[in-house]
Scaffold this motif. Sequence first.
Motif, PDB file in Angstrom:
ATOM      1  N   ILE A   3       2.755 -13.303  -7.389  1.00 52.53           N
ATOM      2  CA  ILE A   3       3.132 -12.060  -8.052  1.00 52.53           C
ATOM      3  C   ILE A   3       1.895 -11.169  -8.106  1.00 52.53           C
ATOM      4  CG2 ILE A   3       3.945 -10.976 -10.185  1.00 52.53           C
ATOM      5  CD1 ILE A   3       5.558 -13.518 -10.720  1.00 52.53           C
ATOM      6  N   THR A   7       3.878  -6.892 -16.194  1.00 50.63           N
ATOM      7  CA  THR A   7       4.441  -7.817 -15.217  1.00 50.63           C
ATOM      8  C   THR A   7       4.415  -9.262 -15.704  1.00 50.63           C
ATOM      9  OG1 THR A   7       3.675  -6.375 -13.432  1.00 50.63           O
ATOM     10  CG2 THR A   7       4.286  -8.624 -12.841  1.00 50.63           C
ATOM     11  N   THR A  26       7.929 -11.395 -15.997  1.00 50.53           N
ATOM     12  CA  THR A  26       8.229 -12.443 -15.031  1.00 50.53           C
ATOM     13  C   THR A  26       8.185 -13.832 -15.668  1.00 50.53           C
ATOM     14  OG1 THR A  26       5.918 -12.439 -14.278  1.00 50.53           O
ATOM     15  CG2 THR A  26       7.484 -11.094 -13.044  1.00 50.53           C
ATOM     16  N   ASP A  61      -2.652  -3.805 -10.742  1.00 47.10           N
ATOM     17  CA  ASP A  61      -4.093  -3.896 -10.970  1.00 47.10           C
ATOM     18  C   ASP A  61      -4.688  -5.197 -10.435  1.00 47.10           C
ATOM     19  OD1 ASP A  61      -2.686  -5.396 -12.793  1.00 47.10           O
ATOM     20  OD2 ASP A  61      -3.707  -4.618 -14.569  1.00 47.10           O
ATOM     21  N   THR A  62      -3.952  -5.902  -9.571  1.00 44.19           N
ATOM     22  CA  THR A  62      -4.469  -7.135  -8.984  1.00 44.19           C
ATOM     23  C   THR A  62      -5.547  -6.849  -7.954  1.00 44.19           C
ATOM     24  OG1 THR A  62      -2.339  -8.261  -9.315  1.00 44.19           O
ATOM     25  CG2 THR A  62      -3.859  -9.239  -7.721  1.00 44.19           C
ATOM     26  N   SER A  99       0.360  -7.593  -9.094  1.00 48.28           N
ATOM     27  CA  SER A  99       0.591  -6.435  -9.961  1.00 48.28           C
ATOM     28  C   SER A  99      -0.214  -5.231  -9.476  1.00 48.28           C
ATOM     29  CB  SER A  99       0.227  -6.776 -11.406  1.00 48.28           C
ATOM     30  OG  SER A  99       1.010  -7.848 -11.884  1.00 48.28           O
ATOM     31  N   THR A 142       4.202  -5.331  -6.960  1.00 52.09           N
ATOM     32  CA  THR A 142       4.617  -4.190  -7.769  1.00 52.09           C
ATOM     33  C   THR A 142       3.422  -3.349  -8.181  1.00 52.09           C
ATOM     34  OG1 THR A 142       5.664  -3.566  -9.884  1.00 52.09           O
ATOM     35  CG2 THR A 142       4.496  -5.673  -9.831  1.00 52.09           C
ATOM     36  N   ASN A 143       3.657  -2.084  -8.479  1.00 48.48           N
ATOM     37  CA  ASN A 143       2.616  -1.227  -9.038  1.00 48.48           C
ATOM     38  C   ASN A 143       2.548  -1.348 -10.557  1.00 48.48           C
ATOM     39  OD1 ASN A 143       1.712  -0.288  -6.605  1.00 48.48           O
ATOM     40  ND2 ASN A 143       2.475   1.804  -6.841  1.00 48.48           N
ATOM     41  N   LYS A 144       3.458  -2.088 -11.134  1.00 49.68           N
ATOM     42  CA  LYS A 144       3.463  -2.307 -12.582  1.00 49.68           C
ATOM     43  C   LYS A 144       2.231  -3.127 -12.959  1.00 49.68           C
ATOM     44  CE  LYS A 144       7.242  -3.430 -15.796  1.00 49.68           C
ATOM     45  NZ  LYS A 144       8.111  -2.246 -15.604  1.00 49.68           N
ATOM     46  N   ALA A 145       1.557  -2.748 -14.018  1.00 51.67           N
ATOM     47  CA  ALA A 145       0.334  -3.441 -14.431  1.00 51.67           C
ATOM     48  C   ALA A 145       0.630  -4.849 -14.934  1.00 51.67           C
ATOM     49  CB  ALA A 145      -0.371  -2.645 -15.532  1.00 51.67           C
ATOM     50  N   THR A 146      -0.351  -5.729 -14.805  1.00 47.21           N
ATOM     51  CA  THR A 146      -0.215  -7.111 -15.273  1.00 47.21           C
ATOM     52  C   THR A 146       0.193  -7.160 -16.736  1.00 47.21           C
ATOM     53  OG1 THR A 146      -1.927  -7.805 -13.696  1.00 47.21           O
ATOM     54  CG2 THR A 146      -1.414  -9.318 -15.496  1.00 47.21           C
ATOM     55  N   CYS A 187      -3.324   0.293  -5.268  1.00 46.57           N
ATOM     56  CA  CYS A 187      -1.906   0.009  -5.440  1.00 46.57           C
ATOM     57  C   CYS A 187      -1.131   0.727  -4.341  1.00 46.57           C
ATOM     58  CB  CYS A 187      -1.418   0.420  -6.828  1.00 46.57           C
ATOM     59  SG  CYS A 187      -1.654   2.154  -7.262  1.00 46.57           S
TER      60      CYS A 187
END
Length: 223
Positions: A137, A121, A125, A141-142, A139, A114-118, A146
Amino acid sequence: MVSFNNVRAVLFDLDGTLIDSAPDLAAAANAMRAVRGLEPLPFERYRPVAGAGARGLLGVAFGLTPDHDHFPAMREEFFASYESCMMERTHAFDGVAELIDTIATKGLLWGVVTNKATRFTAPLTSAIDLFRGAGTIISGDTTPHCKPHPAPLLEAAARLGVTPSQCIYVGDDERDMVAGRAAGMGAIAALYGYLGADTDLSAWPSHGAIKSPGELLNFLGTV
């Protein structure tokens, strides 16, 4: 219909694909309107842009674009507003739990990109039982990039110990299809997600599309 016969893992976008977070995102934007003495906007205005995050929600709520001087501060306010309510109305789409169970029964790995930030996320989750079986998973910012960059999808495949060609990626946005293709994965569009009324699906570089989560099984071939 395209059928993928060497699939070992299925990767999913999060918002608009596995979970319906639009009600909480809309509530966060309307809470900001309330602070300013403005009436709430109907949920139907927000849903098509839910996948665009703060950019989409603030655009609907205040007509604000990312190049506006006030956008950075308003974005942070929106993030705080969303954090305060993000698990009140969010739930998995109908059919998702059954799909995940079937995927596991088939011996396939699965994960989230996902593009959702940690920042968002991780608590989401952790709070939803569905994600206890996720193999990874990723995120927004992983990795340094992105979506639509393929880096997050490639990272997910590496963490699962599979090659990109052994993965299918499912998402409800054109950038998901672009990222999936760029990563060398099968790319399936989730038509039940947050698609805007003006979406031109013919322009999406997908291998196929599903109108409900369970339809994904049709693409798994003889797995």
